[in-house]
Motif scaffolding. Structure first.
Motif: not given
Length: 398
Positions: A44-45, A48, A368, A371-372, A374-375, A378-379
């Motif tokens: 997932i990381a 993205l 972005n 939501i993009q 936020v992720f 985190a990444i």
């Protein structure tokens, strides 16, 4: 659908190399299905991060280094980033190339009946890689990689099916995160072999080779998600296969193939060897190609893959791999430097990616979303953690 598949296949092929196969084998043999969730998180990381790199390449029609150079206004910061990038990618990929060619050689050794040919196999594999890069343009390489990734995918998925895995165990390992005792470093290694810094540069450069219009963004996203998702499936299949193999001592990716043969027959062994050969060749092509794209962006070379200096860079890296492997040279200090440089490069590039994709002056309407971000944040935090752990491990504090 398949006409839209392109650069993502090269990225997937790049991270599923001999190193990834070895780490997935270690994870499966030591912890069974318990760490499948770590591979899911890393995939997932990767999707993205690579998605952001691909979008930058499409919108700007420039390589990642070109964009970073134009957007960083402070000269010393710009110079520092370029030095880190060149150090990590050029020196690192040269040091790792021996492992890539070595993985392909191990696979080919098992498929050849003549043991007397073994000393010549590293030069033979290196020669094939050299010829493919010298005579192939992007479109030809893309077709070659689709074929190699297909061989790799079928080989490892068939092996996983042969072992008759527990579906319940796989789903539990995928969706119920657990950290077994002594499992932290294995988790870090699994993520580290999947989220590869040089793939960010490779992806942005290849996207602009294949697509020229912003209207192709859906195709870029589709290519990234499908290709990297399939690469992740291959990694999971390797881990599942290893969990069924009675392996106590693991030195390389071939150990699992040798352990499978008594249990599941010659076919399992041959599928594993074929998969390892394909994985080694794909990684041995993408590593020098990425290094050449980075050097081209840093020094502003024109002419793309046909530029003589471009060819000189990837040629030097392939040659380093052949020499290190043929003469059993272990450039430990160089590899340690590369690991530290990559440990610094991943969080730096993750931060720069997040910054650039939020700049309206660069990305326009393709910034972005919330939501993009936020992720993405985190990444970035995860990349900083991963980079710090990598550096601490190399210098002996972990």
């Amino acid at each position: 659908m398949f006409k839209k598949i392109g650069p993502g296949v090269l990225v997937a092929a790049a991270f599923v190399g001999p190193g990834t196969i070895t780490m997935c084998t270690l994870a499966g043999a030591r912890f069974g299905y318990a760490l499948i969730w770590a591979l899911v998180v890393s995939i997932i990381a990767t999707i993205l991060l690579q998605g952001m790199a691909g979008r930058i390449g499409l919108v700007t029609q420039n390589g990642l280094v070109d964009v970073v150079r134009s957007e960083l206004k402070t000269q010393w910061v710009k110079n520092m980033v370029i030095i880190i990038v060149l150090g990590a990618i050029l020196i690192g990929n040269a040091a790792y190339e021996a492992g890539n060619i070595g993985g392909a050689t191990l696979g080919l050794e098992q498929l050849l009946p003549q043991p007397q040919l073994k000393p010549f196999l590293p030069a033979f594999i290196g020669g094939i890689i050299f010829l493919l890069l010298w005579f192939s343009g992007y479109k030809t390489l893309e077709k070659i990689f689709v074929g190699l990734v297909g061989i790799m995918g079928v080989s490892f998925v068939v092996c996983a099916i042969i072992t008759k895995p527990s579906i319940y165990g796989i789903l539990k390992g995928m969706f119920v995160p657990r950290l077994p005792e002594d499992g932290l470093l294995t988790v870090i290694a699994l993520v580290g072999t999947t989220v590869v810094p040089y793939n960010l540069f490779l992806h942005a450069s290849l996207v602009k080779e294949k697509w020229k219009n912003k209207s192709d963004l859906k195709a870029v996203n589709w290519d990234t998600i499908v290709s990297i998702g399939l690469g992740g499936l291959v990694s999971i299949a390797i881990l599942i296969t290893a969990s069924a193999a009675p392996i106590s001592d693991i030195n390389n990716a071939l150990d699992m193939a040798l352990a499978l043969e008594p249990l599941f027959g010659k076919m399992a062994f041959l599928f594993m060897a074929a998969g390892l050969l394909a994985a080694g060749i794909t990684s041995a092509i993408t590593a020098p190609l990425a290094a050449a794209y980075v050097a081209s962006s840093c020094f502003g070379w024109e002419g793309g893959m046909q530029n003589k200096k471009f060819k000189m860079v990837w040629g030097s890296i392939v040659l380093c791999g052949i020499v290190f492997l043929s003469f059993d040279i272990k450039p430990i200090e160089v590899i340690q430097f590369a690991q530290i440089a990559n440990g610094i490069l991943l969080p730096v590039m993750a931060l720069l990616l997040l910054w650039i994709v939020n700049k309206k002056s660069v990305m326009g309407e393709h910034q972005n979303s919330v939501i993009q971000n936020v992720f993405g944040t985190a990444i970035v935090a995860f990349a900083i953690f991963l980079g710090a752990k990598s550096i601490l491990k190399v210098i002996g504090l972990l």
